[in-house]
Design an enzyme around this catalytic site. Structure first.
Site, short mmCIF file in Angstrom:
data_model
loop_
_atom_site.label_atom_id
_atom_site.label_comp_id
_atom_site.label_asym_id
_atom_site.label_seq_id
_atom_site.Cartn_x
_atom_site.Cartn_y
_atom_site.Cartn_z
N ARG A 1 0.81 -1.22 0.00
CA ARG A 1 0.00 0.00 0.00
C ARG A 1 0.85 1.27 0.00
O ARG A 1 0.36 2.34 0.37
CB ARG A 1 -0.99 0.01 1.18
CG ARG A 1 -2.02 -1.12 1.13
CD ARG A 1 -3.11 -0.93 2.18
NE ARG A 1 -4.14 -1.94 2.03
CZ ARG A 1 -4.14 -3.10 2.70
NH1 ARG A 1 -3.16 -3.37 3.54
NH2 ARG A 1 -5.12 -3.95 2.52
N LYS B 1 2.69 11.55 -11.09
CA LYS B 1 1.83 10.73 -11.93
C LYS B 1 2.53 9.41 -12.22
O LYS B 1 3.66 9.39 -12.72
CB LYS B 1 1.51 11.43 -13.25
CG LYS B 1 0.35 12.39 -13.19
CD LYS B 1 -0.03 12.84 -14.59
CE LYS B 1 -1.26 13.71 -14.58
NZ LYS B 1 -1.64 14.13 -15.94
N GLU C 1 8.23 18.49 -24.68
CA GLU C 1 7.70 18.89 -23.38
C GLU C 1 8.24 20.25 -22.96
O GLU C 1 7.54 21.04 -22.32
CB GLU C 1 8.04 17.83 -22.33
CG GLU C 1 7.44 16.46 -22.57
CD GLU C 1 5.94 16.40 -22.30
OE1 GLU C 1 5.36 17.40 -21.83
OE2 GLU C 1 5.34 15.33 -22.57
N LYS D 1 6.78 23.05 -13.81
CA LYS D 1 6.06 21.85 -13.38
C LYS D 1 5.81 21.88 -11.87
O LYS D 1 4.71 21.56 -11.40
CB LYS D 1 6.88 20.60 -13.76
CG LYS D 1 6.21 19.26 -13.42
CD LYS D 1 5.03 18.96 -14.32
CE LYS D 1 4.43 17.59 -14.08
NZ LYS D 1 5.17 16.50 -14.72
N GLU E 1 -4.65 17.04 -10.14
CA GLU E 1 -5.27 17.40 -11.42
C GLU E 1 -6.77 17.63 -11.32
O GLU E 1 -7.56 17.15 -12.13
CB GLU E 1 -4.97 16.33 -12.49
CG GLU E 1 -5.08 16.87 -13.91
CD GLU E 1 -4.58 15.90 -14.96
OE1 GLU E 1 -5.40 15.34 -15.68
OE2 GLU E 1 -3.35 15.71 -15.04
N ARG F 1 -3.82 21.86 -13.13
CA ARG F 1 -2.80 20.90 -13.57
C ARG F 1 -3.12 20.28 -14.92
O ARG F 1 -2.22 19.81 -15.63
CB ARG F 1 -2.60 19.80 -12.51
CG ARG F 1 -1.50 18.83 -12.89
CD ARG F 1 -1.10 17.91 -11.76
NE ARG F 1 -0.11 16.95 -12.23
CZ ARG F 1 0.60 16.16 -11.45
NH1 ARG F 1 0.45 16.21 -10.14
NH2 ARG F 1 1.49 15.31 -11.95
N ASN G 1 -1.30 18.81 -19.83
CA ASN G 1 -1.64 17.85 -20.87
C ASN G 1 -1.79 18.50 -22.25
O ASN G 1 -2.31 17.87 -23.17
CB ASN G 1 -2.94 17.11 -20.51
CG ASN G 1 -2.75 16.17 -19.34
OD1 ASN G 1 -1.95 15.24 -19.40
ND2 ASN G 1 -3.47 16.43 -18.26
N HIS H 1 -1.39 16.48 -25.38
CA HIS H 1 -1.46 15.07 -25.02
C HIS H 1 -2.78 14.42 -25.42
O HIS H 1 -2.83 13.20 -25.63
CB HIS H 1 -1.23 14.89 -23.53
CG HIS H 1 0.17 15.14 -23.09
ND1 HIS H 1 0.81 16.35 -23.29
CD2 HIS H 1 1.08 14.35 -22.46
CE1 HIS H 1 2.04 16.27 -22.79
NE2 HIS H 1 2.22 15.08 -22.29
N HIS I 1 -1.90 11.23 -27.29
CA HIS I 1 -2.15 9.89 -26.76
C HIS I 1 -2.97 9.06 -27.74
O HIS I 1 -2.75 7.85 -27.89
CB HIS I 1 -2.88 9.97 -25.42
CG HIS I 1 -2.00 10.36 -24.28
ND1 HIS I 1 -2.49 10.72 -23.04
CD2 HIS I 1 -0.65 10.44 -24.17
CE1 HIS I 1 -1.49 11.01 -22.22
NE2 HIS I 1 -0.36 10.85 -22.89
N HIS J 1 6.89 9.10 -27.31
CA HIS J 1 5.87 9.94 -26.69
C HIS J 1 5.99 11.42 -27.09
O HIS J 1 5.00 12.06 -27.45
CB HIS J 1 5.95 9.81 -25.17
CG HIS J 1 4.98 10.67 -24.42
ND1 HIS J 1 3.62 10.55 -24.55
CD2 HIS J 1 5.19 11.69 -23.55
CE1 HIS J 1 3.01 11.44 -23.78
NE2 HIS J 1 3.94 12.14 -23.16
#
Length: 361
Positions: free
Chosen positions: A122, A144, A186, A230, A240, A244, A248, A251, A255, A268
Site C-alpha cells: 500500500r 503521476k 515537453e 512543473k 489534477e 494541472r 496535458n 497530449h 495519446h 511519446h
C-alpha cells in the site's frame, strides 16, 4: 551545475536536485530522507549498463542493501504484466514499508516504478533518477504513475509523489538524438502554456535537435525553467482537479495517435508534438489565438526536428473515438487545453466535432 527546486505540497513535499555528476551523490542525498536500508533499483538493460553500477555503488557506500530489476525498454512493456514481475522481485527481497524503489530510466521506467511503489504494501518509498530529457523536465516530477491499457495510455495508475528527484545532466550524453528531440516537445509545451520567456529563449537557439549544439547555459536554463514550471503547477493542483490539466497540452490528440499506431511508430514526445500542432490549429480556428502565434509554435516544433502532422495511416474517425478514452473527459465531453497567447492557455469542452475533423486533416 547545481540547483535545488522545492516541490511545495502540503503533505508530500520534496526536492528536485539538478546536479552535474549527481549520480555519485545519490546515496548521500538519500541519507537525509529517513528511509530503510533496502533499495530496489528498477531500470532497463541499456540504461543499467551505462549507469546502474554507479548508482548501486553510491547507495552501498552509504550502507544500503541494494538489488535491481530490469524491464525491457519500450512503451510496449509498460503493462500490468511488467508490474507483476516487479512485485515478484519485491516479495523475494522481502521489501518492507520503509524500503525504497528507485527509478533509473526514462518516463516509462519512472511511471512503472512509481506505480509499483504506490501499490506494494500500500505504498513504499520512491526515488526518481530520470535519464531522458523528457523524464527530467516532465515525467519525473509531479507524482503521476501508471501503466497502459491496450485501449489507452496511462489508464491504470495513481498519484504518488517521490521522496526525491535527482537530475544529472551528464547522463544526457548517452541519450539518442531522437529521444532528446522528444524531450524538447515537453520543453516547448511549458513555453506555450506557462513561460513565455522560456519560449522566447528557445526561439533564439539555432537548432534544438541535439544536445551537442546546446550550450551548457541553455541546457541549464531549460532544465531549471521547465522544472520550476512543473513544480509550481503541481503545487497549485497536486491531483489534477483544476489547473494541472494544462500540463496535458498536446497530449489529448497525442495519446490517441500513440494508441492508434500501437505505440510503435512514435515515441511519446513526437506524438505530443503532433498533438500540440493540432491543438494550436484548433485554437486558431476557434479564434483563441493568432495565426502568427500558431506559426511561432510550429516553427519551434520544427526547429526541434519533431513532426507536425497526423499520419495518413491514422483513421480520423478512430482518432475521434479514441478521444473519449482520454482521462480529461468529463460528462462525456472531451476537454482540450488550447492556447490564447504564448504563455497562456484555457481549458474548454466547447470544441465542435466538425472543427476537430477539419483540424485532423
Amino acid at each position: 551545475m547545481h540547483s535545488i527546486i522545492p516541490v511545495k505540497l502540503p503533505q508530500n513535499a520534496y526536492e528536485i536536485h539538478i546536479a552535474t555528476d549527481g549520480l555519485r551523490e545519490i546515496g548521500q542525498k538519500a541519507k537525509s530522507l529517513n528511509i530503510g536500508k533496502k533499495i530496489l533499483v528498477i531500470s532497463n538493460p541499456e540504461i543499467f549498463d551505462y549507469y546502474g553500477q554507479t548508482v548501486i555503488d553510491a547507495f552501498t557506500k552509504q550502507g544500503y542493501e541494494v538489488n535491481y530489476h530490469l524491464i525491457p525498454a519500450g512503451e510496449s512493456y509498460k503493462t500490468l504484466d511488467s508490474i507483476a514481475q516487479v512485485y515478484d522481485k519485491a516479495l523475494s527481497l522481502r521489501l518492507e514499508r520503509n524500503s525504497t524503489m528507485v527509478a533509473l530510466g526514462g518516463g516509462v521506467i519512472g511511471d512503472m516504478t512509481g506505480f509499483a511503489a504506490s501499490t506494494w504494501l500500500r505504498g513504499i518509498n520512491f526515488i526518481q533518477i530520470p535519464t531522458s530529457l523528457l523524464a527530467m523536465v516532465d515525467a519525473s516530477v509531479g507524482g503521476k504513475t501508471g501503466v497502459n491499457h491496450p485501449q489507452g495510455k496511462n489508464l491504470i495508475g495513481a498519484f504518488y509523489q517521490p521522496k526525491l528527484v535527482l537530475i544529472d545532466p551528464t547522463v544526457l550524453k548517452t541519450l539518442p538524438e531522437r529521444e532528446f528531440r522528444a524531450g524538447m516537445a515537453e520543453v516547448i509545451k511549458y513555453g506555450v502554456i506557462w513561460d513565455k520567456e522560456l519560449f522566447s529563449r528557445l526561439e533564439l537557439a539555432e537548432t534544438l535537435e541535439s544536445m551537442d549544439v546546446l550550450s551548457p547555459e541553455l541546457l541549464s536554463y531549460i532544465l531549471e525553467r521547465s522544472c520550476l514550471a512543473k513544480a509550481e503547477v503541481v503545487r497549485q493542483d497536486e491531483r489534477e482537479g483544476g489547473v494541472r490539466a494544462i500540463l496535458n497540452y498536446g497530449h489529448t490528440v497525442g495519446h490517441g495517435v500513440e494508441s492508434l499506431t500501437n505505440y510503435n511508430t512514435f515515441v511519446h514526445g513526437e506524438a505530443v508534438a503532433i498533438g500540440m500542432a493540432v491543438a494550436g490549429k484548433i485554437a486558431f480556428r476557434a479564434g483563441l489565438w493568432t495565426q502568427d502565434e500558431l506559426i511561432r509554435q510550429n516553427d519551434l516544433i520544427k526547429k526541434a526536428g519533431l513532426p507536425l502532422n497526423i499520419p495518413a495511416t491514422v483513421d480520423k474517425e478512430d482518432l475521434l473515438d479514441s478521444l473519449q478514452l482520454d482521462k480529461k473527459v468529463k460528462a462525456g465531453k472531451v476537454r482540450f487545453i488550447l492556447p490564447t497567447e504564448i504563455g497562456k492557455v484555457v481549458i474548454t469542452d466547447e470544441i465542435k466535432t466538425d472543427l476537430l475533423r477539419d483540424c485532423f486533416r
